[in-house]
Design an enzyme around this catalytic site. Sequence first.
Site, short mmCIF file in Angstrom:
data_model
loop_
_atom_site.label_atom_id
_atom_site.label_comp_id
_atom_site.label_asym_id
_atom_site.label_seq_id
_atom_site.Cartn_x
_atom_site.Cartn_y
_atom_site.Cartn_z
N CYS A 320 0.84 -1.20 0.00
CA CYS A 320 0.00 0.00 0.00
C CYS A 320 0.88 1.26 0.00
O CYS A 320 1.55 1.54 -0.98
CB CYS A 320 -0.98 -0.02 1.16
SG CYS A 320 -2.42 1.05 0.92
N HIS A 414 -3.53 -5.63 1.18
CA HIS A 414 -3.36 -5.94 2.59
C HIS A 414 -3.86 -7.35 2.86
O HIS A 414 -4.83 -7.81 2.25
CB HIS A 414 -4.19 -4.97 3.45
CG HIS A 414 -3.67 -3.57 3.48
ND1 HIS A 414 -2.49 -3.23 4.10
CD2 HIS A 414 -4.18 -2.42 2.97
CE1 HIS A 414 -2.30 -1.93 3.98
NE2 HIS A 414 -3.31 -1.41 3.30
#
Length: 462
Positions: A320, A414
Amino acid sequence: MVGGTASGAGKSWMTAAICAWLHRRGVRVAPFKAQNMSNNSFPCPGGGEIGRAQVAQAEACGLEPTVDMNPILLKPTGEAGSQVVVQGKVWKNLTAREYYENFDYLSCKVDESYERLASQHDFIVMEGAGSVAELNLRRTDLVNLGLAQKHNAGVLLVGDIDRGGIFASIYGTLALLPPDEAALIKAFAVNRFRGDPSLFTDGVTILEEKTSKPCLGVFPYAMDIHLDEEDGMSTDRWQPRPDGAPSIAILAFPRISNVTDFRLLPWASWIERPPPRAFDVVILPGSKNTIGDLAWMKSQGLDAWVREQYANGARVIGICGGYQMLGRSVEDPHHVESSQDAAEGLGLLPVTTRLQQDKVTHAVQAHTPSGQSFDAYEIHMGETIVPPNAAPFAFVNEKPEGISTNRCVGTYLHGALEHPDVVEEWLGYRPAAVPTKRRSYDQLAEWFETSADIPLFEKLFL
């Protein structure tokens, strides 16, 4: 309501335990935290994001999480400001003062969510925030005793004996409250006791005499129960590196997010400055302020250190915000995370990122290039441009996601490293799997039942 003497006293844990215990008894129960401050969030199946602790509590109740379980989520972006997520959607970036100026609007949103949730369940377990005795915040209390008073909820006060000062924290909390608020607290719990709890019998007697409140129980420190962390990785969970496992460094960004990505890597070293050693793997985790944490990394000399580790043979992984930092540049033309227009990245990946005003929040099913399937989730405000024909990190709906070059990979997914098969594929080592979540919630229910005075709990709260 589960209230605390301080942040980190174990409110989220106790709330999840009570939820799991009630669910096992057949009660239609749901969790509720009016306002949470955490960069650990998760997308709900119906859309929107809430705090990770409320997701765990929902699962303990046998429920899918919904945005009404955590109607206000504050995601800190800097020392004085936060991104304010209201009922799952980004609302505004506000300073603390600006936030409290919007008390009336936010209070209405809390009431809306509570009423919807309460209409669908027989019992609500509310979680407070910080300490119930934050005297300077009483006028704008959305989440503690003001909320309990509004809904006539009995409060269980939780104190952490492992930190020390349990007498001062429990007695002092009650002594600071005005009589009408102190009356809301029906009992207290002594949490995280190490050793034989019978050794604290005199302590319980003293506290009961001083506070005129009963003790629900002395609850042991449960090191063998795994529950998603709300704010960060607990150092108590650190373990020595297993034989054959790679040495791993994870950069401890000031505004780190979603640290649950690393639950299977408890031997990893969390670093804030360049250590004088080489690692097999270096991980740049998620961040709530990519440009701000990128600047911090450079100020610490960690940008040069990461490049040096890579040059010396380390595998580098960015997740991310960490993925964005590994590229050539990060642009923020709308100032969604910082006041800067752009920043130069580390240049280890041939990608560029532009932060957008709309946030991506959804759960996905993915598979690695070798075909290993896993579930994951995305929570980001960036669009990353990857060169055509670049090797992907994974595939989502058969579309390439992320990028994989020579020993350097980046992904928005994630949760990928929460799967032993994915860790084994990317790091060459298969970690020990943690117990299933359902098993952890069953353990929580047993932890509560064996330590609490159940007849007292039923008398005071049911």
